[in-house]
Enzyme design. Structure first.
Site, PDB file in Angstrom:
ATOM      1  N   ASP A  55       2.309  -4.303   3.114  1.00  0.00           N
ATOM      2  CA  ASP A  55       3.243  -4.336   4.235  1.00  0.00           C
ATOM      3  C   ASP A  55       2.423  -4.258   5.517  1.00  0.00           C
ATOM      4  OD1 ASP A  55       5.588  -4.326   5.738  1.00  0.00           O
ATOM      5  OD2 ASP A  55       6.604  -2.961   4.368  1.00  0.00           O
ATOM      6  N   TRP A  56       3.062  -4.479   6.637  1.00  0.00           N
ATOM      7  CA  TRP A  56       2.389  -4.621   7.936  1.00  0.00           C
ATOM      8  C   TRP A  56       1.676  -3.327   8.325  1.00  0.00           C
ATOM      9  CZ3 TRP A  56       2.253  -9.428   9.781  1.00  0.00           C
ATOM     10  CH2 TRP A  56       1.816  -9.659  11.085  1.00  0.00           C
TER      11      TRP A  56
END
Length: 529
Positions: A55-56
């Protein structure tokens, strides 16, 4: 059997190109840096062949991420690149892992349409997309209450609409829950288009109030872009005007809204899980005025998750839960209210009577974590008793149970037939529409395990299927197949998956608390995976 199961189903049935790891830590280790999760389970047990991305900005060690099975670090930057190159040169980054990730990414590139020469037209079929959105929102809406056939409304009914959400209607959430729509049909607009007569004096008061407090630009952003919807006071309509609307309208609609998104938790305060004081006052005033002249009151919940309903639901005659239904929101609400389509959605989550009934409410260690003002650690308190498993096992009565949802019609269940065919349980059930309206029913299959060798919940959902649109008097035979392997639970001492020996009770119902048919399947010997 709880958290990994949905991902296992997706991997084995849909063969996705990519899977994203989560932000959180599991037993003290970031999931993006956990080789047991990303390699042993995802690839070796399930056979996943696509890429795994973070994820970011997730995790804290890019070298450990690649060594643990991550193929793509998002979003990546020069510092991460330098750390990876340095680790590769020093031998801390495994060369075979780099080559594996590189080859997987190449295979994904080769699958893409652009690699194969496709060039987009930049003319998407927005009308077709809108119809898909409409259908999804329509099918997911849940009718929670409908006393004395308050709904459906007659076309042409005169309606008084309360609540700023009639104009500031929420189509979607924030962050990754957001979508960029060409338009959004708000609730009042949808009602008008469906032929319902809006109390214009009341609407003008709301329109002026919302525009003055939001601004037209921000209202437009709410419909098409992404903006946090400012909480406005709902108790600003004078009681004299409420009384007048009760005299001249057939029914009152009250819209309650709640937004959700990334990076914040639910609050137990008013205006989130509980109603705010101004929302309560609005409902009380409208209910008193309309019921005093024999008129009905309908609550429309434009919300993203459970809220407390039990304390005020007796003040209204019907409750329609529309969630955050997308750009066709107003059209969806209108078509459900006038009975163009009968509601057929079911709750995918329990609505508790009170926050104190929620299992994690026992300690701040469980939720929101410690320290409460800025949690860095959360203790997992629920064990296997998550959601309905907790409420059903320990006899906690919810406001609305998992799987619950009313219809304008009624359904009869009959003809349960069960058999074991090799590694599968084959079920057959007949569903008949015995009411006055066309409708669809969601048939739910729960299983109660013996629970003698290892603790198990009272019951667990194992399958569900929605009927076709059934006309009054029409019947459909539903076929459902459940793998015996899906009855397995993980035995922590044996470190194996087991299906217990003994009688497994099959429960067929319209919700987790509305079981219509039961039967039993006997497993003669323990099955180990």
């Amino acid at each position: 059997e709880i958290y990994l199961k949905p991902f296992e189903i997706v991997v084995k049935k849909a063969s996705p190109w990519a899977i994203m790891s989560s932000y959180n830590k599991l037993n003290g280790r970031y999931t993006s840096q956990d080789p047991w999760l990303l390699i042993d389970v995802l690839r070796k047990e399930w056979g996943f062949e696509g890429i795994v991305m973070t994820d970011w900005g997730a995790g804290d060690d890019p070298v450990e991420q690649i060594n643990s099975g991550i193929d793509l670090i998002m979003p990546g930057d020069d510092k991460i690149y330098e750390k990876l190159v340095s680790a590769y040169r020093e031998g801390r980054l495994k060369p075979e892992r780099v080559e594996e990730s590189f080859n997987r990414l190449l295979k994904i590139f080769e699958k893409t349409l652009s690699f194969r020469g496709y060039r987009p037209s930049y003319r998407p079929d927005l009308e077709k997309n809108a119809e898909i959105t409409y259908k999804a929102g329509l099918e997911g809406a849940v009718l929670l209450k409908n006393i004395g056939e308050t709904l459906p409304l007659k076309t042409g009914s005169q309606v008084a609409v309360f609540g700023v959400g009639q104009i500031a209607t929420l189509k979607s959430g924030m962050g990754s829950g957001h979508n960029h729509s060409r338009y959004t049909i708000n609730i009042v607009e949808g009602l008008r288009k469906a032929g319902l007569k809006i109390d214009e004096e009341l609407f003008e008061r709301y329109h002026k109030y919302v525009v003055e407090n939001y601004g037209l630009d921000n209202l437009e952003k709410l419909y098409k872009d992404e903006i946090y919807p400012k909480k406005l006071n709902e108790d600003f309509i004078e009681e004299d005007l409420i009384k007048k609307t009760a005299e001249r309208n057939d029914v009152a609609l009250i819209v309650i809204t709640r937004i959700s998104g990334e990076a914040w938790d639910r609050s137990v305060a008013g205006g989130d899980f509980y109603l705010s004081l101004d929302e309560k006052k609005l409902i009380e005033k409208v209910s008193k005025a309309f019921r005093s002249v024999g008129k009905k009151v309908v609550a429309i919940l434009n919300i993203a998750g459970p809220i407390e309903i039990y304390s005020w639901r007796d003040l209204v005659d019907a409750i329609l839960l529309i969630w955050l239904p997308g750009q066709e929101a107003g059209r969806i609400v209108a078509d459900l209210l006038i009975g163009k389509v009968s509601p057929s959605g079911k709750l995918p989550i329990t609505f508790p009577k009170s926050w104190t009934d929620v299992p994690v409410s026992i300690s701040s260690e469980c939720y929101p974590g410690t320290p409460p003002e800025n949690p860095v650690k959360v203790r997992y308190c629920e064990d296997i008793y998550v959601g309905y498993r907790y409420y059903d096992t320990f006899g906690v009565e919810p406001a609305y149970e998992f799987g619950y949802g009313l219809s304008y019609t009624s359904f009869e269940y009959s003809g349960l037939d069960m058999k074991i065919d090799k590694d599968n349980i084959i079920l057959s059930i007949k569903i008949r529409n015995i009411g006055r309206y066309p409708g669809r029913e969601v048939v739910q299959v729960y299983v109660k395990a013996p629970g003698e060798e290892i603790d198990r919940p009272e019951q667990e959902l194992k399958a569900f299927k929605k009927t076709k649109m059934l006309r009054p008097g029409e019947e459909e035979e539903i076929k459902i197949e459940i793998s015996i392997k899906d009855l397995a639970t993980y035995h922590p001492e044996k470190k194996r998956w087991i299906v217990e020996r003994g009688w497994h009770e099959i429960r067929i119902g319209s919700s987790s608390r509305d079981i219509r048919l039961t039967g039993k399947i006997y497993i003669p010997e323990e099955i180990v995976f």
